[in-house]
Design a protein around this motif. Structure first.
Motif, PDB file in Angstrom:
ATOM      1  N   ALA A  69       0.831  -1.202   0.000  1.00 45.79           N
ATOM      2  CA  ALA A  69       0.000   0.000   0.000  1.00 45.79           C
ATOM      3  C   ALA A  69       0.868   1.257   0.000  1.00 45.79           C
ATOM      4  O   ALA A  69       0.557   2.252  -0.661  1.00 45.79           O
ATOM      5  CB  ALA A  69      -0.916   0.001   1.213  1.00 45.79           C
ATOM      6  N   PHE A  70       1.982   1.214   0.734  1.00 44.45           N
ATOM      7  CA  PHE A  70       2.879   2.380   0.746  1.00 44.45           C
ATOM      8  C   PHE A  70       3.579   2.557  -0.584  1.00 44.45           C
ATOM      9  O   PHE A  70       3.831   3.683  -1.027  1.00 44.45           O
ATOM     10  CB  PHE A  70       3.912   2.231   1.869  1.00 44.45           C
ATOM     11  N   VAL A  71       3.907   1.441  -1.237  1.00 47.36           N
ATOM     12  CA  VAL A  71       4.483   1.538  -2.570  1.00 47.36           C
ATOM     13  C   VAL A  71       3.497   2.267  -3.478  1.00 47.36           C
ATOM     14  O   VAL A  71       3.852   3.166  -4.244  1.00 47.36           O
ATOM     15  CB  VAL A  71       4.800   0.138  -3.146  1.00 47.36           C
ATOM     16  N   GLY A  72       2.230   1.868  -3.335  1.00 54.62           N
ATOM     17  CA  GLY A  72       1.189   2.496  -4.141  1.00 54.62           C
ATOM     18  C   GLY A  72       1.077   3.978  -3.872  1.00 54.62           C
ATOM     19  O   GLY A  72       0.877   4.772  -4.791  1.00 54.62           O
ATOM     20  N   MET A  73       1.226   4.342  -2.603  1.00 52.77           N
ATOM     21  CA  MET A  73       1.125   5.769  -2.289  1.00 52.77           C
ATOM     22  C   MET A  73       2.201   6.569  -2.985  1.00 52.77           C
ATOM     23  O   MET A  73       1.950   7.657  -3.519  1.00 52.77           O
ATOM     24  CB  MET A  73       1.243   5.965  -0.773  1.00 52.77           C
ATOM     25  N   PHE A  99      10.838   3.715   2.646  1.00 49.65           N
ATOM     26  CA  PHE A  99      11.539   2.933   1.629  1.00 49.65           C
ATOM     27  C   PHE A  99      10.555   2.465   0.563  1.00 49.65           C
ATOM     28  O   PHE A  99      10.820   2.547  -0.641  1.00 49.65           O
ATOM     29  CB  PHE A  99      12.219   1.704   2.258  1.00 49.65           C
ATOM     30  N   ALA A 100       9.398   1.980   1.033  1.00 48.11           N
ATOM     31  CA  ALA A 100       8.392   1.499   0.086  1.00 48.11           C
ATOM     32  C   ALA A 100       7.917   2.632  -0.808  1.00 48.11           C
ATOM     33  O   ALA A 100       7.737   2.463  -2.015  1.00 48.11           O
ATOM     34  CB  ALA A 100       7.215   0.871   0.836  1.00 48.11           C
ATOM     35  N   CYS A 101       7.756   3.802  -0.225  1.00 40.27           N
ATOM     36  CA  CYS A 101       7.289   4.965  -0.996  1.00 40.27           C
ATOM     37  C   CYS A 101       8.280   5.300  -2.105  1.00 40.27           C
ATOM     38  O   CYS A 101       7.901   5.536  -3.253  1.00 40.27           O
ATOM     39  CB  CYS A 101       7.118   6.152  -0.057  1.00 40.27           C
ATOM     40  N   VAL A 102       9.567   5.297  -1.776  1.00 39.42           N
ATOM     41  CA  VAL A 102      10.578   5.613  -2.791  1.00 39.42           C
ATOM     42  C   VAL A 102      10.550   4.560  -3.901  1.00 39.42           C
ATOM     43  O   VAL A 102      10.666   4.878  -5.087  1.00 39.42           O
ATOM     44  CB  VAL A 102      11.985   5.693  -2.153  1.00 39.42           C
TER      45      VAL A 102
END
Lengths: 382, 596, 344
Positions: free
Chosen positions: B58-62, B220-223
């Motif tokens: 979900a954070f990757v998606g954000m 990290f996931a966001c990046v």
């Protein structure tokens, strides 16, 4: 690694042996697993039935599964383009995957034939989309047929219940546009997931809105659930489905609850019932015979037919392109694109194709028929 | 040294890869880099912190959607206009992710045990469906035509160009994470799995440590998501669903969840394996069925059967182990500030009528005692008398049902163990609570946690080396003091139990307390070791420390203690000088049974 | 929304909740004894339903081949050890793992099972799917029975992937329904209660009671729970931990397959239906702290009700609502349960 080196060696030998014997490589990306498997599996099966050579050259179909995931679809496309050096890409089965692949094929200047529904894949034809073609009828065309049938039948209000994914979303977009134009009122807009065990809440809301007709926008057997639930709860109005349910399994699961359902479909669904003078009949019956010989009687799926049509387009375009360039070269890909764009009056199982620089689908109203479910089978009407 | 050389060779190979490898392999390496970045966050969060999270996707998606929307939206409000470019998208993504992570962390990190993974599944699914339902995010169909990144004027369109960016980011993240784990904050984080009670008693704010790793993993996931959006230039919800969240966790565990390089190993193995199966299986089984997923599942089961802790530990064994720590105990540094020592005789601890009930059982029944500076008070009694419960009450692990506990004149009953530890009280535990995989030195350094100040950002950039060397020097000093100088680099779990108890004492001393609570410190020690311990305690008493001691060894206690308190069934039955207590009939009856 | 609709939604919620509860119970059961978070439980449900559906269309279910394959695999792995123990043991091994699947295969291939009465078809479907449970335990979990919970969870994920892939291979992408056990339906004040839904709710209720009493009150149940708390200690007390594991998986597979057979008439079952209902059952199980059967069932019913009502209010956001509302429930449960810190 080993496989790669081996194929490299083979390719090297082949190219030494003489470029006159260059194979045509067709890269195929389908959603053979995951939520869109009911679309992808018949498509995958269809490629096995296609001819092994076109225009005197051998054709290789390299088929990769994208598991209904956009990242995998793009990865597969890159692999086909850079590793397998394909001349054309066919795929993917669903809209988001096809949209994601557009950038990749445009950059690689390779033509692509999509098997997905949305008009946005080929329209408008710009610098990127000039490389992209598609074989399924646009959701616009199907929606128009539906709305027309509804208004002709005197229906004033309709409730919509569709998949909570790109298919349902795309259908709602197009359907609501045309419905508004034709003064058809949409009184409910519900969604459900493919894997849901019950849609009681949505159905109750729909019934409370008292529509004249229901439109279920789903693909495959899951689309039977709302209809069965509506029947169970006593809804007496008209039932409409989309071409996504045009397979035998849907009828099997839905049973008698689906008697009288109306849907737009490609002509291939009712090939045997087409009038004898319809040029599509012959092509459609040919596909049905081949597919059913391999996979059992009555198992034809209109999605598989989209793949077959892609094959037919290629069979018509490749000989034209071969005159200009050798397979495996950049010029061949450009020539193939031009040839695809120039196809005129090509009869495929879903209709008659007339491509142009602005229209990379090429269908007209012969590409869809209205079908009714009668006695557990499809019946052509109109 | 050797491990550094290996890392250097690895980095050089990575740098050369795009020049030598065919394009598709570079594409694969790009994806591996993206996945490894997310898996790295999971290593920190799950492998080391013990907080299983299925929601990283979900954070990757954000990160992906933030930049996708900002760079493609047609009608952005004026105040967002300066962000309408990829770098603005990164900033927006990071801010959004940080805010959401803090909110979700505040809610779900309180969840103990199995509630946490489910909490992560819950918001993972919610956010995924949110992405799919918001029109302005393109719904399920997604957003396309995302512009490419520009770095120093160069547009990164090509996979080979993007490669360098991805791997520089990944290696930077690895460097930051390793730095973090090798610091004061890192020790706090490593105490989260299996040592929360102990860490709190050493003054570590474990709640904060959890939020920190959760935030880092989310960032990290966001990046990773931001990079993904500009690599593929098309986003839709499917890559951010629950099944992908599960896959990231899968990668971390297969690679070695408790090891930083495990993230890279896991991401590489899974990605390459999937590709390889896709190529190989149709050749073996024909194109009729889809066997990749089945073969994949079977292979993963096989790997886990053979390598329960993941592949990295197994791989690391192949490489001859480098000396991971500097050979000499060359920890020099100015000493850390010391607390002012109260004058001898000052009352340190006063317990007045403390009561602790567990349901119907009264474990402590109106217990009172007091300890002054420069005095050793021994608390003795038969098993089950409630001595450890009283310890937990005094140190704030469990609040008393009623009664008062005063430390240095202030009421401390009901306060958390962290707050009490900060005031100058330190303890050891009846059942040894060390972190077995960490070295003795690092375990002891954990005791000095409160005497450091540098936080997480400094730790990640290794700007706190000065303070760190001082902390480690202090830890080394305490180890020497208790006689463990030869063992400071051994894994704490490898020592015999008696020595582990001594490590606990060193750790408690590292906190620079004025009151020391020791729970059966002599258990498991041999005669000479007990003598050394008694010597040490006498020394500490002479320096002005107050000591509250629970022990069963009568000889040890009677020679050492200034006063003795005897407990039985939660009540105090005797108090006084050792000789007095020894001859007290009630005490004799409690220990030996009465004569009827 | 009027009372009528609320009642209908409530009924729907309870029936769906009962389905999830069946899964929740099995999940709690497996975790309580083996510390495995058994994600593939949903696959047993799907296999049970689809195997039955295969019989009714006259096809040979692929699960039969799986039974044979697992049987061979278990025999190969266990043969050396069992031979060492004694001939009797080896014969028993062969009997269950080779002869039994062979007999079932002959039955199915020989008679087709299409024209059998429904009850016998159900029994046959169970006879194929239920033994897969202990076999799966032997092959996938027994070698790592002492591993930490996280590793067992990841192995469960891998098993789930493999079983779903096999499901697609065996049964295709399209779903199936089976005819109901009985066509009866009762009308109460406008609500129509079908016989089938009564079966489902009844089965859940019965299971909750049975499992609760078995694990809380009986010696066998406590022995099984002991193996999860401390394997070595349990073995020292003479409790066979591998037997405990196999028995548990047998029970779980039985509950799963039976659930599948019960729900196949009320909803279309697909090769991947298992995951989503398993997930919702998992929510219920967690609400019960992975320990309490009644609370797990209550949690599952809560999920069913939330789903039902939110699909009325805002069907597009149904998942968002359900899963967002679960979080406060989790927070509440977490605060009211005393958590024991797990030592590694």
């Amino acid at each position: 690694m080993k496989l790669h080196r081996k194929s490299l060696l083979v390719a090297l030998l082949a190219s030494i042996a003489g470029s006159a014997f260059a194979d045509i490589n067709v890269g195929v990306v389908v959603s053979a697993t995951g939520p869109a498997a009911s679309l992808g599996i018949p498509e995958k099966n269809t490629f096995a039935l296609m001819p092994a050579s076109i225009g005197g050259e051998k054709v290789n179909y390299i088929i990769l599964d994208d598991a209904t995931d956009t990242t995998t679809a793009v990865k597969n496309t890159r692999k086909l383009l850079t590793e397998d050096k394909v001349d054309v890409i066919v795929g993917s089965s669903i809209t988001p995957n096809s949209l994601a692949m557009i950038d990749v094929v445009a950059e690689a200047e390779t033509p692509m034939i999509s098997m997905a529904a949305s008009a946005a894949i080929v329209d408008p034809v710009d610098a990127k989309r000039k490389w992209v073609f598609k074989t399924p009828q646009n959701d616009v065309q199907m929606s128009t047929a539906l709305v027309e049938h509804m208004t002709n039948a005197g229906i004033k209000t309709v409730a919509f219940i569709g998949f909570a994914d790109a298919y349902g979303e795309g259908w709602y977009r197009e359907f609501s546009k045309i419905a508004e134009a034709r003064k058809l009122q949409i009184v409910a807009n519900e969604r459900f997931n493919r894997a849901d065990t019950s849609v009681t809440g949505q159905v109750l809301k729909i019934i409370a809105a008292k529509p004249d007709a229901i439109l279920v926008a789903g693909a495959g057997t899951p689309a039977a659930l709302p209809q069965k639930t509506l029947k169970e709860k006593g809804y007496k109005g008209a039932y409409y489905q989309t071409h996504g349910v045009a397979n035998k399994d849907f009828l099997r699961v839905c049973g008698k609850d689906c008697e009288g359902t109306l849907l737009p479909a490609g002509p291939v669904l009712v090939a045997a019932q087409l009038p004898a003078d319809n040029p599509i009949k012959k092509v459609a019956e040919d596909y049905v015979a081949k597919y059913e010989a391999a996979h059992g009687k009555g198992n034809t799926s209109t999605f598989g037919a989209h793949a077959w049509d892609a094959g037919l387009l290629l069979q018509n375009a490749i000989p034209v392109a071969l005159k200009k360039a050798k397979p495996g070269s950049k010029e061949f890909k450009a020539a193939l694109r031009d040839a695809l764009e120039g196809l005129k009056n090509v009869t495929v199982s879903h209709g008659i194709v007339n491509m142009s620089a602005q229209d990379h689908l090429g269908f007209d109203q012969r590409a869809r028929v209205m079908v009714k479910v009668e006695n557990g089978d499809w019946k052509l009407i109109k | 040294m050797k491990s550094r050389a290996i890392v250097a060779v690895f980095v050089v190979l990575l740098a050369l890869a795009p020049l030598a490898l065919p394009e598709f392999y570079v594409t694969l390496l790009n994806y591996i880099g993206l996945y490894a970045l997310v898996a790295l966050g999971l290593v920190l969060l799950t492998g080391i912190g013990g907080l299983t999270s299925f929601g990283q996707a979900a954070f990757v998606g954000m990160g992906a959607y933030a930049t996708a929307w900002l760079t493609t939206a047609a009608n952005l409000p004026a105040w967002l206009a300066p962000l309408a470019n990829p770098w603005g998208g990164l900033l927006a993504g990071l801010v959004l992710t940080a805010l959401v992570a803090l909110l979700l962390g505040a809610l779900t990190l309180r969840l103990s045990g199995h509630y946490l993974p489910l909490g992560t599944i819950a918001w993972g699914i919610s956010i995924y469906f949110l992405f799919g339902n918001l029109e302005f995010l393109g719904g399920h169909t997604g957003i396309g035509s995302i512009p490419p990144l520009s770095l120093a004027g160069l547009e990164l369109r090509d996979g080979r160009q993007f490669y360098f960016l991805i791997w520089v980011v990944l290696l930077a993240a690895v460097w930051l994470t390793r730095n973090l784990l090798d610091s004061r904050s890192g020790r706090a984080i490593r105490a989260l799995k299996g040592g929360v009670v102990m860490a709190e008693a050493m003054g570590v704010d474990t709640g904060r440590a959890k939020i920190v790793i959760f935030l880092i993993a989310a960032l990290f996931a966001c990046v990773s998501g931001w990079l993904y959006a500009h690599l593929q230039r098309f986003v839709n919800p499917t890559p951010f669903g629950l099944h992908v969240g599960i896959e990231y966790l899968f990668m971390a565990v297969i690679g070695g969840a408790a090891h930083v390089w495990g993230a890279l190993v896991g991401a590489t193995l899974i990605t390459v394996l999937k590709q390889w199966l896709q190529d190989l299986l149709p050749q073996l089984f024909g194109a009729t069925g889809n066997f990749e997923v089945i073969a994949f599942g079977l292979l993963m089961i096989f790997v886990l059967h053979r390598a329960r802790e993941g592949l990295w530990p197994w791989l690391a064994r192949l490489v001859p182990a480098a000396a991971s720590r500097p050979a000499s105990a060359d920890f020099r540094g100015e000493s850390l500030g010391r607390r002012p020592v109260p004058a001898v005789g000052t009352p340190l601890l006063e317990v007045k009528d403390a009561v602790k009930k567990f349901g119907g059982l009264v474990a402590n029944d109106r217990m009172s005692l007091s300890v002054s500076a420069g005095e050793i008070l021994a608390l003795i009694g038969p098993n089950g008398a409630g001595k450890s419960t009283l310890f937990n009450l005094i140190t704030g692990v469990d609040p008393p049902t009623s009664g008062a506990v005063q430390f240095l004149g202030q009421r401390v009953d009901g306060q958390s163990s962290r707050v009490i530890a900060r005031k100058g009280m330190s303890r050891t535990f009846q059942h040894v609570r060390l972190l077995p995989a960490m070295s003795v030195l690092e375990n002891v350094a954990l005791g000095a946690h409160m005497r450091g100040r540098q936080g997480v950002p400094a730790a990640m950039l290794h700007l706190e080396r000065n303070e760190e060397s001082r902390l480690l020097a202090e830890a080394a000093r305490q180890c020497e003091r208790v006689g463990l100088a030869d063992h400071i680099h051994d894994a704490a779990g490898s020592l015999p139990l008696g020595k582990q108890r001594i490590v606990e004492i060193a750790r408690a001393l590292a906190a620079d307390p004025c009151l020391l609570l020791l729970d059966e410190p002599a258990a498991g020690l041999r005669f000479l070791e007990k003598q050394s311990l008694a010597e040490l305690l006498r020394l500490l008493r002479a320096e002005g420390m107050g000591i509250l001691l629970v022990e069963h060894d009568m000889e040890f206690v009677m020679d050492l203690a200034d006063r003795v308190v005897v407990m039985e069934f939660g009540k105090k039955i005797a108090e006084g000088l050792p000789r007095e207590v020894q001859s007290n009939p009630a005490v004799i009856e409690a220990y030996l049974g009465g004569v009827d | 929304m009027d009372l009528q609709i609320a009642l209908l939604l409530g009924q729907d919620g309870i029936v769906n909740g009962a389905i999830y509860a069946l899964l929740a119970l099995a999940l709690v059961l497996v975790f309580a004894v083996t510390r495995v978070i058994f994600i593939p439980q949903g696959e047993f449900v799907a296999y049970g339903a689809l195997t039955l559906a295969s019989f009714q269309t006259g096809q040979t279910p692929g699960t039969l081949w799986l039974l044979l394959a697992f049987g061979v695999a278990v025999t190969l792995i266990d043969a050396p050890a069992s031979l060492r123990i004694g001939k009797g043991r080896f014969m028993r091994l062969l009997g269950w793992q080779i002869v039994y699947p062979f007999v079932i295969t002959v039955l199915v291939l020989g008679t087709g099972a299409k024209d059998w009465p429904m009850l016998l078809q159900v029994v046959l479907a169970l006879a194929i799917v239920v033994p897969l449970g202990p076999q799966l335990y032997r092959l996938a979990y027994q070698p790592i029975a002492e591993a930490p919970v996280l590793v067992l969870l990841i192995v469960s994920v891998a098993v789930h992937l493999a079983l779903v892939g096999l499901g697609l291979l065996f049964f295709g992408a399209e779903g199936s329904r089976t005819p109901a056990f009985s066509e009866t339906s009762i009308d109460i004040g406008g609500l129509t209660i079908t016989g089938q839904s009564l079966w489902v709710v009844g089965a859940s209720a019965l299971l909750i009671v049975a499992l609760y009493f078995f694990f809380e009150k009986s010696l066998y149940g406590k022995a099984l729970r002991a193996t999860a708390v401390n394997r070595a200690g349990a073995r020292l007390m003479g409790i066979s931990t591998t037997l405990a594991g196999k028995l548990t998986f047998l029970l779980a597979a039985a509950i799963g397959a039976l659930s599948g057979v019960l729900i196949a008439p009320i909803t279309t079952v697909y090769y991947d239906t298992g995951f989503l209902i398993g997930l919702k059952g998992f929510v219920g199980a967690i609400v019960g702290g992975l320990a309490s059967y009644p609370v797990a069932a209550a949690g599952a019913v809560l999920v069913g009700l939330l789903e039902s009502f939110s699909s009325f209010w805002a069907s597009a956001f149904k998942e968002v609502i359900v899963f967002t509302l679960i979080i406060p429930v989790l927070v509440w449960r977490s605060l009211t349960t005393h958590h024991v810190e797990e030592d590694e």
